[in-house]
Design an enzyme around this catalytic site. Structure first.
Site, PDB file in Angstrom:
ATOM      1  N   GLU A 120      11.673 -10.065  16.807  1.00  0.00           N
ATOM      2  CA  GLU A 120      10.414 -10.417  17.475  1.00  0.00           C
ATOM      3  C   GLU A 120       9.499 -11.203  16.614  1.00  0.00           C
ATOM      4  OE1 GLU A 120       6.493  -7.332  17.919  1.00  0.00           O
ATOM      5  OE2 GLU A 120       8.543  -6.189  17.505  1.00  0.00           O
ATOM      6  N   LYS A 135      18.195  11.806  15.012  1.00  0.00           N
ATOM      7  CA  LYS A 135      18.240  10.834  15.832  1.00  0.00           C
ATOM      8  C   LYS A 135      17.496  11.427  17.216  1.00  0.00           C
ATOM      9  CE  LYS A 135      22.169   8.615  13.830  1.00  0.00           C
ATOM     10  NZ  LYS A 135      23.814   8.321  13.988  1.00  0.00           N
ATOM     11  N   ASP A 148      21.201   3.142   9.007  1.00  0.00           N
ATOM     12  CA  ASP A 148      21.640   3.430  10.413  1.00  0.00           C
ATOM     13  C   ASP A 148      20.477   3.242  11.259  1.00  0.00           C
ATOM     14  OD1 ASP A 148      22.434   4.472  12.648  1.00  0.00           O
ATOM     15  OD2 ASP A 148      23.326   6.245  11.903  1.00  0.00           O
ATOM     16  N   HIS A 164       1.185 -13.728  19.272  1.00  0.00           N
ATOM     17  CA  HIS A 164       2.427 -13.711  19.672  1.00  0.00           C
ATOM     18  C   HIS A 164       2.920 -14.857  20.661  1.00  0.00           C
ATOM     19  CE1 HIS A 164       4.196  -9.443  19.171  1.00  0.00           C
ATOM     20  NE2 HIS A 164       2.940  -9.376  18.593  1.00  0.00           N
TER      21      HIS A 164
END
Length: 911
Positions: free
Chosen positions: A577, A708, A784, A883
């Site tokens: 990004e 998660k 993770d 951006h």
């Protein structure tokens, strides 16, 4: 001891390049200005003119009397040249057939040897190493030519023989290796260290080889055969000049090239070329240690050859040679006279001309053939479409594309060569276009290197695969035969465990890619843009990934410096990004003016099995039994017995009808700890089942953990590490760095992060974009990635500082950061290097768990930096603008780098 001397010598040459180069050039200039005849007459009297004058009774410098034609021994045969300072007469004598053949062989061998070395350097793919090697050859030739003319008294015409001997002894492999070491340095200090290290390892062996070569070839100067003596002198001088230049001029030149970077040369390109195309690796002392038997043989040879030289040069006087001359001269003179008489005929003149020119004709043919071979074959365009091999053949041929230098460097790699912050593997630099066509466009020479043979029958291939005899096994089978075995099914070579069957992980991945590409009906070459080579898959298998097809490189940037609890950190972030790293970096700049303070608590990792009982009463009885302190200690003992670091901390039990959800909470040291807690929970359940045999284990994980998935229990009770950071940002910093003020940020935070999140019913989402920083750091450090769901729980608070109402007081609270510094992806080379960058790689030496805590604090402080910068961008309406600048709103990717011919548009999420 000897190695240290060479190391000191290399360090001196590399740290004083100008002095060494100027000194060597000065010595060369002095050699050019030396008057050899006057010097020899005034000192030793060993010059040719003086020696001849003494023999004839003439004054030194007087014209020499013409040689007698009738066969005078003293005039037709001169004294052979013994010693290094004596002139060798008769170099203009006529060549005989043996001499022509010998010199032709020498010249052809020198040309072929130079061509071989040029091709080896050319295959390295680095024009810089090739240019440095060429400079080394040219300078050696210059020094050698000067020495030949000024010290041996030879004529310019003799250089046609002498230079071929120089080309024959120059070894560019060592110079190429030393150039790789030098160009791998990132600064002048590393270059100097690498050069000195290289000379420490290479210097003793090269010095011993030089001594042996000089003494061995020097025996030829004692032969009494004039032509052989001259050629041996040329060869000896070639060896000495090559050694001197390699040990002085060459390391100084390498060091000087790096110094040029300060004058505008882009050395980053040089280092990338040297690293990417040459697979540059460090040398170790064990790898360069010579065979002790061979070293002893060389020392014995050196001693014996020195004895021969001393005995031959001291024991015999000049009168012995004169006696030999007088004995052989009449016969030689008669032969010369007869040859000259016969050569008067026209036929003999033509034959003589052909004989004299034969070596030139042969050399010309060899040179032309090599040029044609290099232009027409070595650099030939790829094969046309109809001649391209495909399928297993293409992959098998591609597997053979290993240059000699790559094989050598691969053989030299050991874990001992790794240094701090240096990756243990190297990815070759190549464009996507080259990668996509690498197996489709195969040069003709690669097909010639690896002959293609038809695959053998399946049963024969199975017998070879299962055979334990030498020469059999998986290595004896081609890729196409392995594919046939896998496609046949059975247990001989399942696709999922092909790496362990072949005992060659990279080859196994290559074959699996071919099979999957065929099964998925992918167009040829489309999977080639996914890299797979030059990766240590042994760290991946049975640890990080299965059914491996390759790896996806993700750009890694850094944000910092970040001042946290008095220490400075540069935080690695892996992301695709645009503007994320730049924005976080701006936040770090603002926070580091006064620094970030933090506290951390090891809440513990959790696992919550689901168990069922026959009735609610039985379930309640079991719950009461576990919560009893004495029984809890029994369960804890069973749990703790499964690990050296896992220690049960607490047990939360929830009841739903006859089901119990037992949430085990455990401290897991520096590991994230999911596997550790799962193993302990399983052992604890066995102990509980012995007490309640009617208990039924439904699942080891009952989602009460909760792992998660967004869950209020993790937001309330925490999971992993709970971290709180705080910082006060001055009004001046807000204006200069963030272009805003405290009141504006406080209002935006209240309405966006608090009010907006409440309207959305968010759990743990009272933040702007904490998941962005968490995921980027997780990817870079081997965590993770899926655990960013829980780890991104964050409450960002802002208020005006009570003392002046202009400064900003900011806190970030993250109750469930699940991180570790050992296990899982943290052991991969790149991720391990990023942990090393933060100073938290591996387990803490004295306090287990401290490294994981420190990593959690760094993550939370990085989140604070990203939160602050984004909030400032939002209130200034800078978000879209930044951006568009960093993401290039719309980029049309060229077809050369985009085999799918798609247009990539940036659409980063605005949090």
């Amino acid at each position: 001891m000897i190695g240290r001397l060479f190391r000191a010598h290399g360090e001196f040459c590399a740290s004083h390049p100008w002095e060494v180069i100027v000194a060597l050039l000065t010595i060369t200039a002095c050699m050019l200005t030396v008057d050899k005849n006057n010097t020899l007459d005034a000192t030793s009297g060993l010059g040719t003119a003086t020696a001849s004058a003494a023999a004839t009774g003439a004054a030194p410098g007087a014209p020499m009397p013409p040689p007698a034609v009738g066969g005078s021994a003293t005039s037709s045969r001169h004294r052979p040249c013994h010693g290094w300072s004596q002139s060798c007469d008769g170099l203009e004598a006529e060549y005989n057939a043996a001499d022509v053949i010998l010199m032709t062989i020498v010249r052809c061998t020198a040309v072929l040897y130079c061509y071989y070395q040029f091709c080896s350097l050319h295959r390295m793919g680095s024009k810089y190493v090739l240019g440095i090697a060429g400079l080394f050859t040219v300078f050696s030739s210059f020094i050698f030519t000067t020495a030949i003319i000024k010290f041996l008294g030879s004529d310019i015409s003799d250089l046609k023989d002498a230079l071929f001997f120089l080309l024959l002894v120059i070894d560019l492999s060592n110079s190429g290796r030393l150039a790789q070491l030098a160009l791998s340095g990132s600064n002048q200090a590393e270059v100097t260290q690498n050069i000195s290290r290289g000379l420490e390892l290479l210097g003793p062996a090269i010095s011993l080889d030089t001594i042996v070569e000089v003494l061995l070839v020097g025996v030829g100067t004692l032969s009494g055969v004039q032509r052989l003596e001259v050629l041996c002198m040329f060869a000896v001088l070639s060896v000495l000049v090559n050694y001197v230049v390699f040990m002085t001029f060459y390391p100084a030149c390498l060091s000087l090239i790096f110094d040029l970077s300060r004058s505008g040369v882009d050395m980053s390109v040089v280092r990338e070329k040297a690293k990417g195309s040459l697979l540059l690796k460090s040398l170790t002392e064990e790898e360069q240690k010579a065979n002790p038997v061979l070293q002893r043989v060389k020392l014995i040879m050196t001693t014996g050859l020195m004895a021969v030289h001393i005995y031959s040069r001291v024991a015999f006087s000049g009168s012995d040679y004169d006696t030999v001359d007088k004995t052989l001269s009449p016969t030689l003179s008669l032969n010369v006279s007869n040859n000259r008489t016969e050569s008067a005929e026209i036929t003999d003149i033509i034959i003589k001309w052909l004989t004299m020119s034969a070596d030139h004709i042969v050399i010309s043919i060899v040179l032309i053939a090599l040029v044609v071979k290099f232009i027409c074959f070595d650099n030939r365009d790829p094969l046309p479409e109809q001649l391209r091999p495909s399928g297993p053949v293409a992959i098998a041929v591609k597997a053979s594309q290993t240059t000699p230098i790559e094989e050598e460097t691969k053989a030299e790699i050991t874990p001992a060569t790794a240094v701090v912050r240096t990756p243990l593997f190297t990815i070759e630099e190549q464009s996507s276009a080259n990668a996509s066509t690498q197996t489709e466009l195969l040069p003709l020479r690669q097909r010639l290197v690896q002959p293609i043979r038809p695959p053998r029958p399946l049963q024969e291939c199975l017998d070879i695969l299962n055979s334990t005899e030498d020469g059999n096994g998986p290595a004896a089978l081609s890729d196409e035969e392995i594919v046939a075995i896998v496609q046949a099914g059975g247990t001989h070579c399942p696709l999922y465990k092909i790496e362990s069957v072949l005992d060659d992980p990279e080859r196994g991945v290559r074959i699996r890619r071919q099979i999957i590409a065929g099964r998925a009906k992918m167009p040829p070459g489309r999977l080639d843009v996914l890299p797979y080579e030059h990766f240590d898959y042994r760290r991946v298998l049975n640890a990080c990934c299965e059914n491996v097809l390759g790896y996806v490189p993700i750009p890694v940037g850094y944000a910092g410096p970040l001042l946290l609890d008095g220490e400075t950190y540069y935080v690695p972030m892996a992301t695709t990004e645009g503007a994320l790293v730049a924005s976080t970096n701006r936040g770090c700049k603002a926070l580091s003016v006064r620094g970030v303070r933090s506290v951390v608590e090891d809440v513990g990792m959790t696992r919550a099995p689901c168990v069922r009982f026959p009735s609610v009463a039985r379930a309640a009885e079991a719950k009461s039994w576990i919560e009893n302190e004495v029984n809890y200690q029994v369960v804890k003992t069973e749990f703790d017995s499964t690990s050296r670091f896992g220690r049960l901390k607490d047990c939360h039990i929830a009841m739903d009808g006859p089901q119990l959800y037992i949430r085990f909470v455990a401290i897991t040291g520096d590991a994230m700890g999911m596997n550790m807690v799962s193993k302990g929970a399983e052992m604890a359940l066995r102990r509980i089942k012995r007490q309640f045999p009617d208990m039924q284990i439904i699942s080891l994980s009952g989602n009460f953990c909760c792992d998660k998935k967004p869950a209020a229990i993790n937001w309330i009770k925490g999971r992993g590490k709970r971290v709180v950071t705080e910082c006060t940002i001055s009004a001046a910093t807000l204006r200069s760095v963030l272009k805003t003020d405290a009141k504006t940020l406080v209002e935006c935070n209240k309405l966006k992060n608090m009010g907006g999140s409440a309207m959305a019913g968010s759990i743990g989402g009272n933040n702007a974009h904490a998941a962005n920083m968490v995921t980027a750091v997780f990817l870079a450090t081997g965590q993770d990635p899926a655990q960013n769901v829980t780890s991104s729980n964050c409450s960002t608070a802002m208020e005006c500082w009570v003392e002046n109402s202009e400064d900003l007081y900011m806190t970030c609270t993250m109750p469930s950061l699940e991180v570790g510094t050992v296990g899982g992806g943290t052991g991969l080379p790149g991720q391990s290097a990023c942990l090393e960058m933060l100073g938290v790689r591996g387990a803490h030496a004295t306090r287990p768990g401290d490294n994981a805590k420190k990593l959690a604090q760094i993550v939370c402080a990085t989140v604070m930096a990203g939160e602050l910068s984004l909030m400032a961008a939002l209130v200034n309406s800078d978000l879209v603008k930044s951006h568009m600048r960093h993401n290039r709103s719309s980029i049309a990717v060229s077809s050369a780098n985009n085999p799918l011919n798609v247009t990539v548009s940036s659409c980063s999420t605005i949090s």
